[in-house]
Design a protein around this motif. Structure first.
Motif, PDB file in Angstrom:
ATOM      1  N   HIS A 125     -27.927 -23.596  18.882  1.00 29.69           N
ATOM      2  CA  HIS A 125     -27.434 -23.529  17.509  1.00 29.69           C
ATOM      3  C   HIS A 125     -26.292 -22.531  17.335  1.00 29.69           C
ATOM      4  CE1 HIS A 125     -31.658 -25.072  16.744  1.00 29.69           C
ATOM      5  NE2 HIS A 125     -30.892 -25.995  16.203  1.00 29.69           N
ATOM      6  N   SER A 163     -26.464 -22.069   8.061  1.00 34.46           N
ATOM      7  CA  SER A 163     -26.799 -22.439   9.426  1.00 34.46           C
ATOM      8  C   SER A 163     -27.723 -21.406  10.059  1.00 34.46           C
ATOM      9  CB  SER A 163     -25.528 -22.577  10.273  1.00 34.46           C
ATOM     10  OG  SER A 163     -24.970 -21.304  10.552  1.00 34.46           O
ATOM     11  N   ARG A 164     -28.364 -21.786  11.145  1.00 36.15           N
ATOM     12  CA  ARG A 164     -29.251 -20.873  11.863  1.00 36.15           C
ATOM     13  C   ARG A 164     -28.481 -19.753  12.548  1.00 36.15           C
ATOM     14  NH1 ARG A 164     -31.410 -25.997  12.664  1.00 36.15           N
ATOM     15  NH2 ARG A 164     -33.618 -26.237  12.134  1.00 36.15           N
ATOM     16  N   CYS A 165     -27.189 -19.960  12.739  1.00 36.13           N
ATOM     17  CA  CYS A 165     -26.389 -18.974  13.455  1.00 36.13           C
ATOM     18  C   CYS A 165     -26.080 -17.750  12.606  1.00 36.13           C
ATOM     19  CB  CYS A 165     -25.075 -19.607  13.925  1.00 36.13           C
ATOM     20  SG  CYS A 165     -24.158 -18.605  15.126  1.00 36.13           S
ATOM     21  N   TRP A 187     -34.343 -17.003  15.897  1.00 32.65           N
ATOM     22  CA  TRP A 187     -33.487 -16.972  14.708  1.00 32.65           C
ATOM     23  C   TRP A 187     -32.246 -16.111  14.912  1.00 32.65           C
ATOM     24  CZ3 TRP A 187     -32.765 -12.387  11.866  1.00 32.65           C
ATOM     25  CH2 TRP A 187     -33.596 -11.316  12.226  1.00 32.65           C
ATOM     26  N   GLU A 224     -26.346 -28.923  13.422  1.00 32.76           N
ATOM     27  CA  GLU A 224     -27.433 -28.916  12.441  1.00 32.76           C
ATOM     28  C   GLU A 224     -27.110 -29.813  11.247  1.00 32.76           C
ATOM     29  OE1 GLU A 224     -29.247 -24.882  11.860  1.00 32.76           O
ATOM     30  OE2 GLU A 224     -27.330 -24.261  12.702  1.00 32.76           O
ATOM     31  N   PRO A 282     -28.025 -15.940   9.925  1.00 34.35           N
ATOM     32  CA  PRO A 282     -29.073 -15.507   9.009  1.00 34.35           C
ATOM     33  C   PRO A 282     -28.844 -14.065   8.562  1.00 34.35           C
ATOM     34  CG  PRO A 282     -29.854 -15.291  11.238  1.00 34.35           C
ATOM     35  CD  PRO A 282     -28.449 -15.854  11.325  1.00 34.35           C
ATOM     36  N   ARG A 298     -29.024 -29.263   8.015  1.00 33.61           N
ATOM     37  CA  ARG A 298     -28.847 -28.039   7.226  1.00 33.61           C
ATOM     38  C   ARG A 298     -27.425 -27.839   6.727  1.00 33.61           C
ATOM     39  NH1 ARG A 298     -32.935 -23.824   8.913  1.00 33.61           N
ATOM     40  NH2 ARG A 298     -31.441 -22.300   8.131  1.00 33.61           N
TER      41      ARG A 298
END
Length: 276
Positions: free
Chosen positions: A218, A105-107, A249, A75, A109, A78
């Motif tokens: 991701h 990161s999306r990992c 997500w 990413e 949240p 981001r």
């Protein structure tokens, strides 16, 4: 754990249009989380790091930095890439920057992401460096793999435990499915596997006829998305079926993995193979 996870496996089969292959009663769960806490610990989480500054072990710090690098590669829009540190040991500031970057990161949240990640790092380090914990975790899984077990599914660190159990001795298991697996992480995980890789290639688990590996694009825990180049056995029809999925997500979430039709297809294929 059994109720939710067994139902998720069945849902995954339904989403793959493979209804009726399994019922929740056909699914067994292996639990080994208790081995990471010493017997004298009466309070849950007593030994878990509560903030990034509690990561004082070099292996934990390096795992965090490697996850940061994986997140930046996946990413770049981001997560800023880490600066080259050369051979210097990680500094507290570098470790803090790594955590801050991963939380973007999306990992990772959600408000509990930092505590979850810190606990995961501590468990991975203990498993890889403490022989007693490693033996106990593998025995907990080994006891659940019976003569009736046809398919083993391992998630995250559980994929490492499952892999090592299936390598240790022949089983009736014919298929392995790994989800969000860190098995391919160089040096910190792959090179520490038991049995140790030979000439850059890991052992193919004994008796296994098929191996499906699924991860979200991701997912930084599964930083190496393709396990085939590390575990395939050329010329013997032993190849890992690597597949990238989209968990939304919740990129590393086990429930998302199990209910996904792609996992259902892998389970169905494994069951059909076991029945041949």
């Amino acid at each position: 754990m059994h109720g939710a996870l067994a139902a998720a496996v069945v849902d995954g089969l339904e989403n793959a249009n493979e209804e009726g292959l399994l019922t929740p009663q056909d699914v067994g769960i292996a639990f080994y989380g208790d081995v990471f806490r010493a017997r004298h610990q009466r309070t849950r989480g007593m030994d878990e790091p509560k903030r990034v500054t509690d990561l004082d072990d070099p292996l934990e710090q390096q795992l965090l930095l490697d996850l940061w690098a994986a997140a930046a590669a996946a990413e770049p829009d981001r997560v800023a890439a880490p600066a080259a540190e050369g051979t210097r040991a990680p500094t507290p500031l570098t470790v803090q920057r790594a955590m801050n970057a991963l939380l973007r990161s999306r990992c990772m949240p959600g408000a509990v992401a930092e505590r979850f990640l810190l606990g995961t790092l501590r468990q991975v380090r203990k498993y890889l460096s403490n022989g007693d914990i490693r033996d106990q975790a593998r025995e907990a899984v080994n006891q659940r793999v019976t003569s009736d077990t046809e398919v083993v599914i391992g998630h995250s660190l559980g994929s490492v435990v499952a892999y090592e159990v299936l390598c240790a001795e022949p089983k009736n298991v014919r298929a392995l499915i790994t989800l969000g697996s860190p098995l391919g992480m160089p040096k910190l995980v792959f090179d520490r596997l038991e049995p140790a890789p030979t000439d850059g290639r890991g052992m193919w688990p004994r008796g296994i006829r098929s191996w499906s590996n699924l991860c979200d694009m991701h997912d930084v825990v599964a930083s190496v998305k393709q396990l085939g180049p590390l575990f395939d056995v050329p010329g013997r029809w032993r190849t890992v079926n690597d597949r990238v999925v989209d968990n939304g997500w919740k990129v590393h979430d086990l429930g998302r993995h199990l209910t996904d039709g792609a996992t259902g297809e892998a389970v169905a294929s494994a069951l059909h193979l076991a029945g041949e």
